[in-house]
Design a protein around this motif. Structure first.
Motif, mmCIF file in Angstrom:
data_model
loop_
_atom_site.group_PDB
_atom_site.id
_atom_site.type_symbol
_atom_site.label_atom_id
_atom_site.label_comp_id
_atom_site.label_asym_id
_atom_site.label_seq_id
_atom_site.Cartn_x
_atom_site.Cartn_y
_atom_site.Cartn_z
ATOM 1 N N PRO A 75 42.522 -47.438 156.457
ATOM 2 C CA PRO A 75 42.951 -47.017 157.796
ATOM 3 C C PRO A 75 44.014 -45.922 157.713
ATOM 4 O O PRO A 75 44.932 -46.006 156.893
ATOM 5 C CB PRO A 75 43.537 -48.300 158.402
ATOM 6 N N VAL A 76 43.882 -44.906 158.545
ATOM 7 C CA VAL A 76 44.831 -43.789 158.562
ATOM 8 C C VAL A 76 45.264 -43.536 160.000
ATOM 9 O O VAL A 76 44.420 -43.302 160.877
ATOM 10 C CB VAL A 76 44.206 -42.506 157.980
ATOM 11 N N ILE A 77 46.568 -43.600 160.233
ATOM 12 C CA ILE A 77 47.134 -43.246 161.537
ATOM 13 C C ILE A 77 47.813 -41.892 161.393
ATOM 14 O O ILE A 77 48.720 -41.729 160.581
ATOM 15 C CB ILE A 77 48.151 -44.300 162.016
ATOM 16 N N MET A 78 47.349 -40.909 162.166
ATOM 17 C CA MET A 78 47.918 -39.566 162.104
ATOM 18 C C MET A 78 49.208 -39.503 162.924
ATOM 19 O O MET A 78 49.264 -40.018 164.051
ATOM 20 C CB MET A 78 46.922 -38.544 162.658
ATOM 21 N N SER A 97 41.883 -43.234 161.962
ATOM 22 C CA SER A 97 41.705 -44.507 162.664
ATOM 23 C C SER A 97 42.451 -44.501 163.990
ATOM 24 O O SER A 97 42.063 -45.194 164.934
ATOM 25 C CB SER A 97 42.221 -45.653 161.793
ATOM 26 N N ASP A 98 43.532 -43.713 164.059
ATOM 27 C CA ASP A 98 44.353 -43.653 165.270
ATOM 28 C C ASP A 98 45.187 -42.384 165.197
ATOM 29 O O ASP A 98 45.269 -41.733 164.142
ATOM 30 C CB ASP A 98 45.246 -44.894 165.366
ATOM 31 N N TYR A 99 45.854 -42.067 166.302
ATOM 32 C CA TYR A 99 46.584 -40.807 166.421
ATOM 33 C C TYR A 99 47.784 -41.060 167.317
ATOM 34 O O TYR A 99 47.628 -41.556 168.422
ATOM 35 C CB TYR A 99 45.646 -39.773 167.061
ATOM 36 N N ARG A 114 49.626 -52.840 163.433
ATOM 37 C CA ARG A 114 49.068 -54.191 163.479
ATOM 38 C C ARG A 114 47.626 -54.171 163.973
ATOM 39 O O ARG A 114 46.774 -54.903 163.465
ATOM 40 C CB ARG A 114 49.927 -55.073 164.380
ATOM 41 N N SER A 115 47.350 -53.340 164.963
ATOM 42 C CA SER A 115 45.996 -53.253 165.497
ATOM 43 C C SER A 115 45.017 -52.769 164.437
ATOM 44 O O SER A 115 43.928 -53.332 164.277
ATOM 45 C CB SER A 115 45.974 -52.305 166.699
ATOM 46 N N ARG A 116 45.388 -51.728 163.703
ATOM 47 C CA ARG A 116 44.491 -51.204 162.677
ATOM 48 C C ARG A 116 44.308 -52.211 161.541
ATOM 49 O O ARG A 116 43.230 -52.326 160.971
ATOM 50 C CB ARG A 116 45.043 -49.895 162.113
ATOM 51 N N LEU A 117 45.343 -52.949 161.195
ATOM 52 C CA LEU A 117 45.224 -53.954 160.138
ATOM 53 C C LEU A 117 44.317 -55.091 160.581
ATOM 54 O O LEU A 117 43.570 -55.648 159.773
ATOM 55 C CB LEU A 117 46.605 -54.491 159.759
#
Length: 218
Positions: A75-78, A97-99, A114-117
């Protein structure tokens, strides 16, 4: 312990994020350029990456594309100061995965982590059980004989270390490094204090003192 890689070249921002995540019970690593971040991400150590876009060596989009080219599902959050729709679409299309746009509150960032995990939970070991003690890693919940027990972030992180290594002697130096991110002994009895807290909450018989060395879960 869940390991979060922070790829951010602004020292203040990186330190702010790392401090908050550590207090929340996570382990963090900081990389200040894209190439170094990519290398760490590909090592298999991190569970999730917080990736800035404006980085030296390789920008965040390049790092993300290379990760996805290697077929990683990490998972990668930008993280970015850019707020245009074009940048958002580019990041998501590249496999983010998110931004999240700067400035952001830490509470929002933590919720997104937490959501991505949770999305990757089926592929991860999220519940640790030793005897009558159960730790739900993602929900950050602990129970003894079916009764929920309230643990602070540090207590939970310490308990996680013990339950992941039952029967193994964990030295005070190892616990300081893994739970408090300290590579030196600050000259306090902080480990002993928190072990005492855990004994009171999880049962004194579970944690055995190994004189002159550290502690063992049994």
């Amino acid at each position: 312990m869940t390991h979060i890689l922070i790829v951010e070249d602004e020292p203040y921002i990186a330190a702010f994020i790392s401090r908050g995540l550590t207090e929340a019970g996570y382990e963090t690593t900081i990389a200040d350029d894209g190439a170094a971040g990519l290398e760490i991400a590909l090592s298999g150590g991190p569970d999730i990456v917080l990736l800035d876009i404006g980085l030296p060596t390789m920008d965040g989009f390049e790092v993300l594309r290379e990760l996805r080219a290697r077929n990683t599902t990490l998972p990668v959050i930008m993280l970015t100061a850019r707020s245009s729709t074009r940048d958002t679409v580019e990041g998501l299309d590249a496999g983010a995965s998110d931004y999240i746009a700067k400035p952001f509150t830490f509470e929002e960032l933590l919720a997104r982590v937490r959501s991505r995990l949770r999305e990757t939970a089926p592929q991860r070991s999220v519940v640790l059980t030793q005897g009558d003690v159960v730790l739900d890693i993602l929900a950050r919940k602990a129970s003894v004989a079916g009764v929920e027990v309230e643990l602070s972030a540090r207590e939970f992180a310490l308990a996680e270390q013990f339950l992941r290594h039952p029967g193994t002697v964990l030295t005070r130096e190892q616990l300081l490094s893994r739970v408090w991110s300290l590579d030196f002994d600050p000259g306090s009895n902080i480990v002993d204090v928190y072990v005492r807290y855990l004994r009171g909450k999880l049962g004194a018989h579970h944690i055995v003192t190994v004189r002159g060395t550290g502690y063992r879960w049994q």
